[in-house]
Motif scaffolding. Structure first.
Motif, PDB file in Angstrom:
ATOM      1  N   ASP A   9       0.854  -1.179   0.000  1.00  0.00           N
ATOM      2  CA  ASP A   9       0.000   0.000   0.000  1.00  0.00           C
ATOM      3  C   ASP A   9       0.893   1.233   0.000  1.00  0.00           C
ATOM      4  O   ASP A   9       1.242   1.779   1.061  1.00  0.00           O
ATOM      5  CB  ASP A   9      -0.911  -0.012   1.229  1.00  0.00           C
ATOM      6  CG  ASP A   9      -1.942   1.100   1.182  1.00  0.00           C
ATOM      7  OD1 ASP A   9      -1.825   1.990   0.312  1.00  0.00           O
ATOM      8  OD2 ASP A   9      -2.855   1.090   2.036  1.00  0.00           O
TER       9      ASP A   9
ATOM     10  N   SER B 124      -0.388   4.431   1.739  1.00  0.00           N
ATOM     11  CA  SER B 124      -0.268   4.426   3.201  1.00  0.00           C
ATOM     12  C   SER B 124       1.181   4.663   3.630  1.00  0.00           C
ATOM     13  O   SER B 124       1.451   5.377   4.599  1.00  0.00           O
ATOM     14  CB  SER B 124      -0.770   3.094   3.771  1.00  0.00           C
ATOM     15  OG  SER B 124      -2.146   2.934   3.517  1.00  0.00           O
ATOM     16  N   GLN B 125       2.122   4.045   2.887  1.00  0.00           N
ATOM     17  CA  GLN B 125       3.541   4.232   3.224  1.00  0.00           C
ATOM     18  C   GLN B 125       3.963   5.691   3.051  1.00  0.00           C
ATOM     19  O   GLN B 125       4.657   6.261   3.895  1.00  0.00           O
ATOM     20  CB  GLN B 125       4.408   3.324   2.360  1.00  0.00           C
ATOM     21  CG  GLN B 125       4.302   1.847   2.711  1.00  0.00           C
ATOM     22  CD  GLN B 125       5.276   1.000   1.909  1.00  0.00           C
ATOM     23  OE1 GLN B 125       5.811   1.429   0.882  1.00  0.00           O
ATOM     24  NE2 GLN B 125       5.506  -0.229   2.369  1.00  0.00           N
TER      25      GLN B 125
END
Length: 540
Positions: A8, A11-12
């Motif tokens: 993801d 998200s990172q």
């Protein structure tokens, strides 16, 4: 291409931004740091920036892949109203046009390398990178070992294969440059990449020299306030002539010392002149245009027209194969240019041993002679302190063992340092030591409690040419056990009607640097009559 598990990324990235946003920007927090802590944070911040630029390049490369000409208006950039992926990246990232273009170029390179050999499911065709010789550079950028700027510098400096330069040769040079780039700033990577290309493409030096000469130009235009501006683009040889005159006009004000005789009075007058360095340079060059370089030498250190030096190997002089280097610049010049410049200059001989050390004198005199300073310029290529890029003309000769400590005025125990770093050594406890033919910088304990030596490699492109010639000679003879003996030569060519010279670097300051480590190694040169190599200088 190796298939990896999906992650993801959104998200990172959000987590990374959140983490960086949480880092304090309170000025007081930075003010209370000690010097070592502040510098260490600077290194961490630089690494963060490098990683961020890598991610921007990866994104830019993918945007470019989705915005190809073949896709036309259905491509990503044009769908969003931008003519090119570079314009789109510039808008998305808020970068400059140059930064966006670099991100796209490097991003494409990294993407191409990652997809090499992959088979397109729709067409069955195997993907072939545009620049397969850059695979090692792409991987170094992707892994964060070198910056996007360094990757672009290597790519641009090495160029593309030709009839004489193979992809294999470029790939080998790229791998070596990746290792060097991990410890160099981008400006120095640019120079090293260009030098690497010149080393591979000896036959192309004359063509590139001619290309630069054809790009010379002088333009002028009037400014709104009534002043005028001149933009003068010069080929390396012409630029060396102009900078030689500039140095002679301004060096006393810039701090180059140790002039004597008839030059001393001129130097004092220039130093005390109320005009700024820029005003002095402007007035002097305008005067030379009006009356000719030698009509009135009272405003310049030395006499005669501009003089430059070109370094070249003895083998090149004798065989006609090879090139020369204008002192203080990384750009090579062809054998034909060396011959032409040599018509206006004389020859000064400087001897080297097999380790590249000039051989010389003793303790009879305190200050380095003019011939010794020529030899130091050939060997060191400018100020040896760290990343300093000051050329020989703006450097001074430093005794690594002070005269007051029974140090000799030998070339082996002298190095070139610019005025700032020369004073730093004498006043702040920095020390230069020699082991054999290698020099190292010992910082004071206040900078590094371990006082770990920092290498001081030569910055002379001419000396690198000479050493490479020795290695090639040894390889041809099948001698792989050590450095062979060869006819290496450095040539300084004085041109322009007399080879005037002023403000020569030299001498040693008084004083005693504090905290010197006891019994620092000097080391023998290891020279003998069987491994001496001749070095010549043409000109002043």
């Amino acid at each position: 291409m190796t298939t990896t598990a999906p992650v993801d990324l959104a998200s990172q990235f959000s987590a990374a931004v959140e983490a960086m946003s949480a880092v304090s920007t309170d000025i007081e927090q930075f003010r209370v740091l000690n010097d070592a802590e502040l510098v260490e944070l600077g290194r961490s911040a630089a690494l963060q920036r490098q990683l961020a630029e890598t991610h921007v390049a990866l994104i830019a490369g993918e945007i470019a892949a989705r915005s190809t000409r073949e896709l036309g208006h259905s491509g990503l950039a044009q769908r969003e109203g931008f003519r090119s992926p570079e314009e789109y990246v510039k808008s998305v990232t808020g970068s400059t046009g140059r930064e966006a273009a670099t991100a796209v170029k490097v991003g494409r390179m990294v993407r191409d390398a990652a997809l090499a050999g992959e088979v397109d499911a729709a067409t069955g065709e195997q993907f072939t990178p545009r620049e397969p010789w850059m695979a090692s550079v792409a991987e170094a950028v992707r892994a964060g070992r070198i910056s996007v700027g360094a990757g672009d510098a290597i790519r641009t400096g090495l160029g593309s294969p030709t009839e004489t330069i193979t992809e294999h040769a470029l790939a080998g040079a790229a791998r070596e440059l990746c290792v060097e780039a991990e410890t160099l700033d981008v400006d120095r990577v640019v120079r090293r990449a260009r030098e690497a290309r010149d080393e591979l493409d000896e036959a192309g030096i004359a063509d590139r020299e001619r290309e630069l000469f054809e790009r010379r130009s002088l333009r002028h235009f009037r400014l709104p306030n009534g002043m005028g501006r001149v933009v003068w683009e010069l080929d390396p040889e012409s630029y060396a002539l102009v900078t030689e005159l500039y140095d002679r006009a301004t060096s006393p004000k810039r701090g180059v010392r140790f002039v004597s005789g008839s030059n001393k009075e001129v130097a004092e007058r220039i130093k005390d002149d109320p005009r700024t360095i820029e005003q002095l340079a402007s007035d002097t060059l305008l005067g030379l245009l009006q009356s000719g370089a030698d009509a009135d030498s009272s405003e310049l250190l030395g006499t005669g027209g501009a003089a430059i030096r070109v370094l070249v190997s003895q083998a090149t002089l004798e065989t006609g194969v090879g090139h020369g280097r204008i002192e203080g610049t990384p750009t090579p010049v062809s054998r034909a240019t060396v011959e032409r410049l040599g018509c206006d200059g004389g020859i000064t001989k400087v001897e080297l041993n097999a380790f590249g050390q000039p051989l010389d004198v003793g303790r009879e005199q305190r200050f380095f002679t003019k011939k010794q300073r020529v030899a130091l310029a050939v060997r060191d290529g400018g100020c040896l302190f760290g990343g300093c890029d000051k050329p020989p003309s703006m450097s001074e000769a430093h005794h690594i063992i002070g005269w007051a400590e029974d140090g000799a005025t030998d070339l082996a125990d002298g190095v070139l340092l610019c005025k700032f770093h020369h004073l730093l050594c004498h006043n702040n406890g920095w020390r230069v030591v020699r082991v054999g033919a290698e020099y190292s910088l010992i910082p004071p304990a206040s900078v590094d409690s371990s006082r770990a030596p920092r290498p001081m490699p030569s910055k002379s492109a001419g000396l690198r040419d000479w050493k490479r010639g020795l290695a090639l000679d040894a390889e041809r003879r099948g001698d792989r056990g050590g450095v062979g003996v060869g006819g290496g030569v450095g040539v300084g060519v004085g041109v322009g009607g007399g080879g005037g010279s002023g403000g020569d670097p030299g001498g040693d300051l008084g004083g005693s640097p504090g905290g010197d480590p006891p019994d620092e190694p000097r080391g023998p040169l290891g020279s003998s009559p069987t491994n001496q190599l001749d070095l010549y200088g043409l000109g002043a």
